[in-house]
Design an enzyme around this catalytic site. Structure first.
Site, PDB file in Angstrom:
ATOM      1  N   ARG A  46       0.846  -1.196   0.000  1.00 32.98           N
ATOM      2  CA  ARG A  46       0.000   0.000   0.000  1.00 32.98           C
ATOM      3  C   ARG A  46       0.881   1.246   0.000  1.00 32.98           C
ATOM      4  O   ARG A  46       0.537   2.276  -0.561  1.00 32.98           O
ATOM      5  CB  ARG A  46      -0.972   0.017   1.190  1.00 32.98           C
ATOM      6  CG  ARG A  46      -1.749   1.310   1.259  1.00 32.98           C
ATOM      7  CD  ARG A  46      -3.068   1.257   2.056  1.00 32.98           C
ATOM      8  NE  ARG A  46      -3.103   0.333   3.151  1.00 32.98           N
ATOM      9  CZ  ARG A  46      -2.544   0.552   4.347  1.00 32.98           C
ATOM     10  NH1 ARG A  46      -1.926   1.687   4.606  1.00 32.98           N
ATOM     11  NH2 ARG A  46      -2.604  -0.369   5.288  1.00 32.98           N
ATOM     12  N   TYR A  98     -16.016  17.782 -15.353  1.00 30.60           N
ATOM     13  CA  TYR A  98     -16.415  16.378 -15.293  1.00 30.60           C
ATOM     14  C   TYR A  98     -17.473  16.165 -14.197  1.00 30.60           C
ATOM     15  O   TYR A  98     -17.282  16.595 -13.059  1.00 30.60           O
ATOM     16  CB  TYR A  98     -15.166  15.533 -15.027  1.00 30.60           C
ATOM     17  CG  TYR A  98     -15.435  14.071 -14.863  1.00 30.60           C
ATOM     18  CD1 TYR A  98     -15.927  13.321 -15.924  1.00 30.60           C
ATOM     19  CD2 TYR A  98     -15.204  13.432 -13.659  1.00 30.60           C
ATOM     20  CE1 TYR A  98     -16.185  11.967 -15.779  1.00 30.60           C
ATOM     21  CE2 TYR A  98     -15.450  12.082 -13.499  1.00 30.60           C
ATOM     22  CZ  TYR A  98     -15.945  11.350 -14.563  1.00 30.60           C
ATOM     23  OH  TYR A  98     -16.196  10.022 -14.410  1.00 30.60           O
ATOM     24  N   ASP A 170      -7.111  19.802 -13.724  1.00 30.72           N
ATOM     25  CA  ASP A 170      -7.377  18.455 -14.240  1.00 30.72           C
ATOM     26  C   ASP A 170      -7.018  18.488 -15.724  1.00 30.72           C
ATOM     27  O   ASP A 170      -7.716  19.074 -16.541  1.00 30.72           O
ATOM     28  CB  ASP A 170      -8.868  18.135 -14.019  1.00 30.72           C
ATOM     29  CG  ASP A 170      -9.265  16.761 -14.561  1.00 30.72           C
ATOM     30  OD1 ASP A 170      -8.538  16.218 -15.421  1.00 30.72           O
ATOM     31  OD2 ASP A 170     -10.317  16.248 -14.135  1.00 30.72           O
ATOM     32  N   LYS A 195      -7.919   7.607 -19.309  1.00 34.42           N
ATOM     33  CA  LYS A 195      -8.222   8.184 -20.618  1.00 34.42           C
ATOM     34  C   LYS A 195      -6.972   8.157 -21.518  1.00 34.42           C
ATOM     35  O   LYS A 195      -6.493   7.099 -21.833  1.00 34.42           O
ATOM     36  CB  LYS A 195      -8.796   9.586 -20.426  1.00 34.42           C
ATOM     37  CG  LYS A 195      -9.806   9.701 -19.271  1.00 34.42           C
ATOM     38  CD  LYS A 195     -11.095   8.919 -19.496  1.00 34.42           C
ATOM     39  CE  LYS A 195     -11.953   8.776 -18.242  1.00 34.42           C
ATOM     40  NZ  LYS A 195     -12.337  10.000 -17.572  1.00 34.42           N
TER      41      LYS A 195
HETATM   42  C1  LIG Z   1     -12.845  10.395 -16.320  1.00 28.47           C
HETATM   43  C2  LIG Z   1     -12.469  11.700 -15.760  1.00 28.47           C
HETATM   44  C3  LIG Z   1     -12.187  11.845 -14.401  1.00 28.47           C
HETATM   45  C4  LIG Z   1     -12.329  10.706 -13.405  1.00 28.47           C
HETATM   46  O1  LIG Z   1     -11.399   9.702 -13.624  1.00 28.47           O
HETATM   47  P1  LIG Z   1     -11.653   8.135 -13.290  1.00 28.47           P
HETATM   48  O2  LIG Z   1     -10.392   7.507 -13.753  1.00 28.47           O
HETATM   49  O3  LIG Z   1     -12.856   7.723 -14.063  1.00 28.47           O
HETATM   50  O4  LIG Z   1     -11.872   8.037 -11.833  1.00 28.47           O
HETATM   51  C5  LIG Z   1     -11.769  13.083 -13.961  1.00 28.47           C
HETATM   52  N1  LIG Z   1     -11.667  14.126 -14.801  1.00 28.47           N
HETATM   53  C6  LIG Z   1     -11.954  14.020 -16.113  1.00 28.47           C
HETATM   54  C7  LIG Z   1     -11.797  15.215 -16.990  1.00 28.47           C
HETATM   55  C8  LIG Z   1     -12.359  12.816 -16.639  1.00 28.47           C
HETATM   56  O5  LIG Z   1     -12.657  12.727 -17.934  1.00 28.47           O
END
Ligand SMILES: *Cc1c(COP(=O)(O)O)cnc(C)c1O
Length: 379
Positions: A46, A98, A170, A195
């Site tokens: 962890r 998001y 982000d 992504k």
């Molecule tokens: C998908 C996404 C998230 C969340 O990520 P996960 O891997 O699904 O937890 C956060 N910000 C954006 C812009 C996203 O497209």
């Protein structure tokens, strides 16, 4: 070293025990110590895992950061960042982001006494009335999801610096290939590596990149205390994915442009949201802070009845109807009922996210085939 080289070589060293060129998947929960405290830097998985360490080195390098921490998902990474705050603290967040981030903020952290103000950051001055002694952080995305609005990161960073606020970006949509927020003055970058970084729709993963060592230590403490760590197999998949980020992104950008321009000329399409159009309100800023416009775009049909929207969403053969984005295969989604369903309709409509909006994550297939697929679906 240039970006494309760092994607492939950063964090990579032959495995000390075998010479394996790729870091092994250390599928282990614990590490044997010769005597109490006498270990090789790894005690319990962890806290640390060598596959994760290799990935974190690579992730830091590609975002021009000193440090990276890798998490079990993108929202786990966001969750850890907000845990830097204490009850009473306030955050200024973008009003177009998001849906899962909005849900985390409004449904989980509001209950913990952290308050969020949602602001249209396309004009950074809009933040001013909300900044007080309680404000501790600014949070944004750019391009935004799903409306592809652009936030001027250097301008927001200047305000953050002046007011001594942490600025978190982000960077999932642009990926480190097209945009590096830390270089523009951000303090913290998060990614959903699910992504573009992973890129193959086969893993859920998140990460945080930053330069400040004290903040890094605080986040590491949160990570090991709260436990949202990724498994070594997932780290391996992301590490493998990022090696091709540059070549994938070049094709995502090419195909994205081709489809945006095609849709804009289509007689049945009312509007296309893509930040590469010269008349997009954020075009100049996008051109300044990004090295390409990416593979994400949204559009609305002239006939935006629920029936017609649903028909188009179910008629494509190459674009699969699915949440998520950034993979090699093209995806199509309906934000109002899928990714952004957790945002109240009223709030969505206020921000221009209509019931008829269709979002595309343009993959790296042949661009002509993708256009043909849309042509047949839209009619
Ligand atoms: C998908 C996404 C998230 C969340 O990520 P996960 O891997 O699904 O937890 C956060 N910000 C954006 C812009 C996203 O497209």
């Amino acid at each position: 070293m240039k970006f494309a080289t760092r994607l492939i070589h950063a964090g990579m060293e032959p495995d000390p025990s075998t010479g394996a060129i790729i870091p092994p998947i250390y599928q282990t929960s614990t590490f044997v110590q010769a005597a109490p405290g006498n270990h090789k830097g790894y005690e319990y998985a962890r806290s640390q895992n060598p596959t994760r360490t290799a990935l974190e080195k690579a992730l830091a390098s590609i975002e021009n950061a000193r440090h990276a921490l890798s998490f079990s998902s993108g929202v786990a990474a966001s969750d850890a960042v907000i845990r830097l705050l204490v009850p009473g603290d306030e955050v200024i967040a973008a009003n177009d982001m998001y849906g899962g981030t909005f849900r985390l903020f409004s449904k989980i952290f509001e209950k913990a006494g952290i308050h969020f103000h949602y602001v249209n950051m396309q004009n950074p001055e809009n933040m001013s009335p909300f900044i007080s002694s309680k404000t501790k952080m600014i949070w944004t995305e750019t391009p935004t999801n799903p409306l592809m609005n652009i936030v001027d990161l250097a301008a927001v960073a200047a305000i953050a610096k002046e007011k001594k606020l942490l600025f978190c970006v982000d960077n999932t949509f642009a990926s480190p290939c097209l945009q590096n927020p830390l270089d523009l003055g951000a303090d913290i970058v998060i990614h959903s590596a699910t992504k573009y970084l992973g890129g193959h729709s086969d893993v859920i993963h998140g990460c945080v990149m930053l330069n400040d060592t004290d903040l890094r230590d605080q986040l590491y403490f949160i990570q090991k205390s709260c436990g949202a760590v990724p498994g070594p197999q997932d780290c391996f998949l992301v590490l493998r994915g990022i090696k091709t980020l540059q070549v994938r992104m070049e094709r995502h950008c090419q195909n994205g442009e081709k489809i945006a321009r095609y849709l804009r000329k289509h007689p049945k399409v009312a509007r296309v949201y893509w930040c590469g159009f010269e008349d997009h309100p954020g075009y100049a800023v996008a051109k300044k802070q990004m090295s390409g416009f990416g593979g994400m775009l949204s559009f609305e049909l002239k006939n935006d009845s629920p029936e017609e929207t649903k028909r188009v969403l179910s008629s494509t053969k190459l674009f699969s109807l699915a949440e998520s984005l950034g993979g090699v295969e093209s995806l199509m989604s309906h934000p109002a009922s899928m990714t952004h369903a957790s945002i109240p309709r009223e709030e969505r409509m206020k921000n221009g996210l209509s019931d008829g909006l269709i979002r595309l994550s343009v993959g790296i297939e042949d661009g002509g085939d993708l256009v043909e697929d849309l042509q047949e679906a839209i009619g």
